[in-house]
Design a protein around this motif. Structure first.
Motif, short mmCIF file in Angstrom:
data_model
loop_
_atom_site.label_atom_id
_atom_site.label_comp_id
_atom_site.label_asym_id
_atom_site.label_seq_id
_atom_site.Cartn_x
_atom_site.Cartn_y
_atom_site.Cartn_z
N LEU A 309 71.08 -13.70 -5.86
CA LEU A 309 72.29 -14.52 -5.75
C LEU A 309 72.17 -15.74 -6.66
CD1 LEU A 309 72.79 -14.47 -1.87
CD2 LEU A 309 73.93 -13.04 -3.57
N PRO A 310 73.29 -16.24 -7.18
CA PRO A 310 73.23 -17.42 -8.04
C PRO A 310 72.64 -18.61 -7.30
CG PRO A 310 75.49 -16.92 -7.39
CD PRO A 310 74.67 -15.75 -6.99
N GLY A 311 71.72 -19.31 -7.98
CA GLY A 311 71.10 -20.47 -7.37
C GLY A 311 70.07 -20.15 -6.31
N ASN A 312 69.66 -18.87 -6.20
CA ASN A 312 68.75 -18.46 -5.13
C ASN A 312 67.50 -17.77 -5.66
OD1 ASN A 312 69.96 -18.60 -2.07
ND2 ASN A 312 71.58 -18.56 -3.60
N THR A 313 67.02 -18.19 -6.83
CA THR A 313 65.84 -17.53 -7.40
C THR A 313 64.59 -17.78 -6.56
OG1 THR A 313 65.52 -19.43 -8.86
CG2 THR A 313 66.71 -17.54 -9.76
N ASN A 314 64.49 -18.94 -5.93
CA ASN A 314 63.30 -19.20 -5.10
C ASN A 314 63.26 -18.26 -3.90
OD1 ASN A 314 62.35 -21.21 -6.78
ND2 ASN A 314 63.32 -22.87 -5.64
N SER A 315 64.43 -17.96 -3.34
CA SER A 315 64.48 -16.99 -2.24
C SER A 315 64.07 -15.61 -2.73
CB SER A 315 65.89 -16.95 -1.64
OG SER A 315 66.20 -18.16 -0.99
N ALA A 316 64.51 -15.26 -3.93
CA ALA A 316 64.15 -13.96 -4.49
C ALA A 316 62.63 -13.87 -4.69
CB ALA A 316 64.87 -13.75 -5.82
N ILE A 317 62.03 -14.96 -5.15
CA ILE A 317 60.58 -14.99 -5.34
C ILE A 317 59.86 -14.86 -4.00
CG2 ILE A 317 58.70 -16.57 -5.94
CD1 ILE A 317 60.45 -17.43 -8.35
N GLU A 318 60.39 -15.49 -2.97
CA GLU A 318 59.81 -15.35 -1.63
C GLU A 318 59.88 -13.90 -1.15
OE1 GLU A 318 61.04 -19.88 -0.21
OE2 GLU A 318 62.01 -18.14 0.71
N ALA A 319 60.98 -13.23 -1.45
CA ALA A 319 61.11 -11.82 -1.06
C ALA A 319 60.06 -10.97 -1.78
CB ALA A 319 62.51 -11.32 -1.38
N LEU A 320 59.86 -11.22 -3.06
CA LEU A 320 58.85 -10.48 -3.81
C LEU A 320 57.45 -10.74 -3.26
CD1 LEU A 320 60.09 -10.90 -7.50
CD2 LEU A 320 60.18 -8.84 -6.09
N ASN A 321 57.18 -11.98 -2.91
CA ASN A 321 55.86 -12.30 -2.34
C ASN A 321 55.63 -11.53 -1.05
OD1 ASN A 321 55.32 -14.09 -4.41
ND2 ASN A 321 55.93 -15.91 -3.26
N TRP A 322 56.65 -11.46 -0.21
CA TRP A 322 56.52 -10.73 1.06
C TRP A 322 56.28 -9.25 0.80
CZ3 TRP A 322 58.27 -6.71 3.90
CH2 TRP A 322 58.00 -6.71 5.27
N LEU A 323 57.05 -8.67 -0.09
CA LEU A 323 56.91 -7.25 -0.39
C LEU A 323 55.54 -6.95 -0.99
CD1 LEU A 323 60.48 -6.64 -1.86
CD2 LEU A 323 59.58 -5.68 0.27
N HIS A 324 55.09 -7.80 -1.89
CA HIS A 324 53.78 -7.61 -2.51
C HIS A 324 52.67 -7.65 -1.47
CE1 HIS A 324 50.65 -7.74 -5.52
NE2 HIS A 324 50.20 -8.88 -5.04
N SER A 325 52.83 -8.51 -0.47
CA SER A 325 51.81 -8.68 0.56
C SER A 325 51.87 -7.60 1.63
CB SER A 325 51.95 -10.06 1.21
OG SER A 325 51.06 -10.21 2.30
N HIS A 326 53.08 -7.25 2.08
CA HIS A 326 53.23 -6.36 3.23
C HIS A 326 53.51 -4.90 2.86
CE1 HIS A 326 53.93 -10.35 5.01
NE2 HIS A 326 53.52 -9.81 6.14
N LEU A 327 54.08 -4.67 1.69
CA LEU A 327 54.41 -3.30 1.29
C LEU A 327 53.94 -3.05 -0.14
CD1 LEU A 327 58.03 -3.02 2.76
CD2 LEU A 327 55.99 -1.85 3.59
N PRO A 328 52.66 -3.22 -0.40
CA PRO A 328 52.16 -3.05 -1.77
C PRO A 328 52.42 -1.64 -2.29
CG PRO A 328 50.34 -3.08 -0.19
CD PRO A 328 51.57 -3.50 0.57
N GLY A 329 52.86 -1.57 -3.53
CA GLY A 329 53.12 -0.27 -4.15
C GLY A 329 54.50 0.29 -3.88
N THR A 330 55.23 -0.28 -2.93
CA THR A 330 56.58 0.20 -2.63
C THR A 330 57.53 -0.13 -3.78
OG1 THR A 330 56.28 0.02 -0.24
CG2 THR A 330 58.54 -0.03 -1.05
N TYR A 331 58.40 0.79 -4.11
CA TYR A 331 59.36 0.57 -5.20
C TYR A 331 60.35 -0.52 -4.82
CZ TYR A 331 57.61 4.56 -7.78
OH TYR A 331 56.79 5.41 -8.49
N VAL A 332 60.63 -1.37 -5.78
CA VAL A 332 61.55 -2.50 -5.60
C VAL A 332 62.61 -2.43 -6.69
CG1 VAL A 332 61.77 -5.01 -5.59
CG2 VAL A 332 59.75 -3.93 -4.56
N SER A 333 63.84 -2.72 -6.32
CA SER A 333 64.94 -2.76 -7.28
C SER A 333 65.51 -4.17 -7.32
CB SER A 333 66.04 -1.76 -6.86
OG SER A 333 67.11 -1.77 -7.79
N LEU A 334 65.38 -4.83 -8.48
CA LEU A 334 65.89 -6.18 -8.66
C LEU A 334 67.28 -6.09 -9.27
CD1 LEU A 334 62.69 -8.01 -9.96
CD2 LEU A 334 63.73 -8.15 -7.68
N MET A 335 68.27 -6.47 -8.49
CA MET A 335 69.66 -6.23 -8.86
C MET A 335 70.30 -7.49 -9.44
SD MET A 335 70.63 -3.96 -5.49
CE MET A 335 72.09 -3.21 -6.19
#
Length: 396
Positions: A309-335
């Protein structure tokens, strides 16, 4: 059962017809087709106990007792030799959480399908999702705008359901998610529509915004499982109890991971509990499915989507951090497709598309984390031209 057809579509259809069989089944297979056959058996029949018998009745006879899931992991290359007999256990009795038609209706009478748990009798009124008990559908058509492994060359068989548990102020599909435009279908009519999509060449059956119908869909899929993968395309706002009803019925989970901050979820989707719900839901989806491929096509697995979302890159980075930690290797789509819709006057920060700098910032963070399984989207995908026409295509 003997030898399976060399035609994959015919083979999958035959296996689908055996899904409910409770007797033990015996198949013969050649070594060079063994891996693909194990994969097809697993996807269509679910995990079963099997015996892999090599060189039956001969001097070097070998018997391996395992499961279809474990066999997929153990036999990653066609190194097995000799004549092969596969003995596959029949279907076990329905688990206690399998629901009958009457139970599905009963659940609709006091609906708790989604985290809102509105308790509304959806046979006589609409729930918090905005729809009643009948399947309300706005479009059933081949769809080319999903991730390449989902759309493929022929398109994904997308079924756009009306209504939604979330109330996203920026929703591109507001006409059906909030307006609830659609046609009410019976179970038989929905199955017929799925079959038409398959006949048209659909790579999969893509259930778009299905959460509010999940208990009824579980019952439908136990009655009739398509011979192509079933995709559960969800906003990520799910109850674990509902997801567990879908175990063994969904091949590909395609959830959103919209928010990492409750205040954002409350402001933009009227769901302050979204963050506490989405993590366990993603973990449950991951538990249920393993990634399997046929070339560039995903046959089963999981892709987690994040719409930046516009102006929400820090939230997007937090989502990636969570996925990297909790679901390593899972496919991610950055829209990157966020398209400002009318009616956002109260949310001026959402009245523009994201910038190249914003998208690149999030992508760079994914690369810095070492995330390899990431789908990227061109920013040219922004605009109303990429929003389907909800004109009842494929229904009337």
């Amino acid at each position: 059962e003997g030898f399976l057809s060399v035609n994959r579509r015919v083979r999958l259809e035959h296996l689908a017809s055996l899904k409910a069989e409770q007797r033990t089944m015996i198949f013969y297979e050649a070594p060079h087709k063994f891996i693909n056959t194990i994969g097809d058996l697993h996807r269509v029949l679910g995990d079963r106990e099997i015996a892999i018998v090599r060189e039956l009745t001969k001097v070097h006879e070998q018997v391996v007792r395992t499961t279809l899931a474990q066999a997929e992991k153990d036999y990653t290359e066609n190194k097995i030799k000799g004549e092969i007999v596969l003995i596959v256990a029949g279907k076990k009795a329905e688990p206690t959480d399998a629901i009958t038609f009457d139970q599905a209706v009963e659940q609709a009478r006091g609906c708790n399908a989604c985290p809102r748990r509105c308790g509304v009798d959806r046979t006589t009124a609409v729930g918090a999702c905005g729809v009643g008990a009948a399947f309300r559908v706005a479009r059933m058509a081949l769809h080319a705008w999903e991730e390449p492994c989902i759309s493929g060359k022929s398109g994904s068989g997308a079924i756009f359901f009306s209504g939604c548990p979330l109330k996203c102020v920026f929703c591109q599909n507001m006409e059906i998610s909030r307006g609830c435009k659609g046609v009410d279908l019976t179970e038989d009519q929905l199955i017929a529509g799925m079959q038409r999509l398959i006949d048209a060449g659909a790579q999969n059956i893509n259930l778009v915004s299905p959460t509010q119908y999940a208990p009824a869909l579980a019952r439908l899929l136990r009655r009739w499982k398509p011979p192509v993968p079933v995709v559960y395309n969800t906003g990520g706002y799910e109850r674990l109890e509902t997801l567990r009803q879908l175990e063994g019925l969904i091949d590909i989970y395609l959830p959103d991971f919209k928010y990492t901050r409750p205040a954002k979820a409350a402001a933009y989707s009227v769901a302050p509990d979204y963050v506490e719900r989405v993590g366990p839901a993603l973990l449950e989806m991951r538990r249920q499915v393993q990634d399997r491929w046929d070339g560039d096509k995903m046959l089963s697995g999981m892709i987690v989507r994040h719409l930046i979302l516009p102006g929400n890159t820090n939230s997007a980075i937090e989502a990636l951090n969570w996925l990297h930690s909790h679901l390593p290797g899972t496919y991610v789509s950055l829209m990157a497709q966020y398209t400002p819709m009318p009616g956002l006057e109260r949310y001026p920060e959402l009245t523009r598309a994201i910038t190249r700098r914003e998208y690149d910032k999030v992508v760079d963070h994914a690369l810095a984390l070492g995330m390899d399984n990431v789908f990227l989207q061109q920013r040219s995908a922004v605009g109303k031209d990429f929003i389907p026409a909800f004109d009842f295509t494929g229904i009337v």
